[in-house]
Design a protein around this motif. Structure first.
Motif, short mmCIF file in Angstrom:
data_model
loop_
_atom_site.label_atom_id
_atom_site.label_comp_id
_atom_site.label_asym_id
_atom_site.label_seq_id
_atom_site.Cartn_x
_atom_site.Cartn_y
_atom_site.Cartn_z
N TYR A 1 0.84 -1.20 0.00
CA TYR A 1 0.00 0.00 0.00
C TYR A 1 0.87 1.25 0.00
N THR A 2 1.96 1.22 0.77
CA THR A 2 2.87 2.36 0.84
C THR A 2 3.56 2.59 -0.49
N VAL A 3 4.04 1.53 -1.12
CA VAL A 3 4.70 1.65 -2.42
C VAL A 3 3.74 2.25 -3.44
N ASP A 4 2.52 1.75 -3.49
CA ASP A 4 1.51 2.28 -4.41
C ASP A 4 1.22 3.75 -4.11
N SER A 5 1.12 4.07 -2.84
CA SER A 5 0.85 5.44 -2.43
C SER A 5 1.99 6.38 -2.84
N LEU A 6 3.22 5.96 -2.65
CA LEU A 6 4.36 6.79 -3.04
C LEU A 6 4.38 7.03 -4.55
N LYS A 7 3.90 6.08 -5.30
CA LYS A 7 3.89 6.22 -6.76
C LYS A 7 2.70 7.04 -7.26
N GLN B 1 11.98 9.81 -2.67
CA GLN B 1 10.71 10.48 -2.36
C GLN B 1 10.25 10.07 -0.96
N ALA B 2 10.40 8.81 -0.63
CA ALA B 2 10.02 8.34 0.70
C ALA B 2 10.85 9.02 1.78
N LYS B 3 12.14 9.18 1.52
CA LYS B 3 13.02 9.79 2.51
C LYS B 3 12.62 11.23 2.82
N LEU B 4 12.03 11.91 1.87
CA LEU B 4 11.57 13.29 2.10
C LEU B 4 10.47 13.34 3.16
N VAL C 1 9.59 -4.14 13.45
CA VAL C 1 8.57 -4.28 12.40
C VAL C 1 8.79 -3.22 11.33
N LEU C 2 9.05 -1.99 11.75
CA LEU C 2 9.29 -0.90 10.79
C LEU C 2 10.48 -1.23 9.89
N VAL C 3 11.58 -1.63 10.48
CA VAL C 3 12.81 -1.86 9.73
C VAL C 3 12.69 -3.09 8.83
N VAL C 4 12.29 -4.21 9.39
CA VAL C 4 12.30 -5.48 8.65
C VAL C 4 11.15 -5.59 7.65
N SER C 5 9.97 -5.14 8.05
CA SER C 5 8.79 -5.39 7.21
C SER C 5 8.37 -4.20 6.36
N LEU C 6 8.97 -3.03 6.58
CA LEU C 6 8.65 -1.88 5.73
C LEU C 6 9.90 -1.32 5.06
N LEU C 7 10.87 -0.89 5.85
CA LEU C 7 12.03 -0.22 5.27
C LEU C 7 12.89 -1.15 4.42
N GLU C 8 13.09 -2.38 4.88
CA GLU C 8 13.92 -3.31 4.11
C GLU C 8 13.35 -3.54 2.71
N PRO C 9 12.05 -3.85 2.55
CA PRO C 9 11.53 -3.98 1.18
C PRO C 9 11.48 -2.64 0.44
N LEU C 10 11.25 -1.56 1.18
CA LEU C 10 11.13 -0.25 0.52
C LEU C 10 12.43 0.20 -0.11
N ILE C 11 13.57 -0.16 0.48
CA ILE C 11 14.84 0.30 -0.10
C ILE C 11 15.12 -0.34 -1.45
N THR C 12 14.46 -1.43 -1.76
CA THR C 12 14.65 -2.05 -3.08
C THR C 12 13.87 -1.31 -4.16
N GLU C 13 12.98 -0.44 -3.75
CA GLU C 13 12.19 0.37 -4.70
C GLU C 13 12.99 1.63 -5.00
N ARG C 14 14.04 1.49 -5.78
CA ARG C 14 14.99 2.59 -5.99
C ARG C 14 14.36 3.79 -6.68
N ASP C 15 13.28 3.59 -7.42
CA ASP C 15 12.64 4.71 -8.11
C ASP C 15 11.84 5.61 -7.16
N ILE C 16 11.53 5.13 -5.96
CA ILE C 16 10.72 5.93 -5.04
C ILE C 16 11.36 6.15 -3.67
N ILE C 17 12.50 5.55 -3.40
CA ILE C 17 13.07 5.64 -2.06
C ILE C 17 13.44 7.08 -1.69
#
Length: 118
Positions: A45-51, A95-98, A77-93
Motif C-alpha cells: 500500500y505504501t509503495v503504491d501510495s508513493l507512486k 521520495q520516501a526519505k523526504l 517491524v518498521l525496519v524489517v517489514s517496511l524499510l527493508e523492502p522499501l529500499i529495493t524500490e529505488r525509483d521511489i526511495i
C-alpha cells in the motif's frame, strides 16, 4: 510510545483506509502477526501510495515516524517489514526519505548501507 500490544490497533486508528485490506488478511489468519500485516498489506500500500498519491503517503509516514521511536519490537517491524523492502524500490526511495523523520531516515540508511545501496 508505541508498543507491540498497540501497534495494529494504532495502525487501524491512524490509517483507517487500511482496515478493509487488514480484515481481508484476517479471514484466514489464526492470530494477528504484525510483521505479516506490514509485509502483505502496509508495504505494498505504501509503495503504491508513493507512486500515485503523495498526500496519502504523508499520512502513512506520520505513522511510520511514530513507529521509529516506539519500543524495540515496533522498530523491528518498521525496519524489517517496511524499510527493508522499501529500499529495493529505488525509483521511489528518495521520495520516501523526504517524508521520513531523522530517526526513520537513519534506520532506512542503515538498511541501505547494509545492502550496499549507500
Amino acid at each position: 510510545m508505541m508498543e507491540q500490544e498497540n501497534l495494529i490497533p494504532e495502525l487501524l486508528k491512524c490509517l483507517p483506509k487500511l482496515k478493509p485490506l487488514y480484515e481481508e488478511e484476517l479471514e484466514w489468519m489464526e492470530e494477528v502477526l504484525p510483521h505479516y500485516i506490514f509485509g502483505s498489506v502496509v508495504t505494498p500500500y505504501t509503495v503504491d501510495s508513493l507512486k500515485n498519491n503523495i498526500e496519502e503517503s504523508k499520512e502513512l509516514f506520520r505513522f511510520f515516524n511514530e513507529m521509529a521511536v516506539g519500543d524495540e519490537y515496533v522498530q523491528n517491524v518498521l525496519v524489517v517489514s517496511l524499510l527493508e523492502p522499501l529500499i529495493t524500490e529505488r525509483d521511489i526511495i528518495d521520495q520516501a526519505k523526504l517524508l521520513m523523520s531523522e530517526t526513520t531516515k537513519q534506520l532506512c540508511e542503515e538498511m541501505e548501507r547494509a545492502y550496499g545501496y549507500l
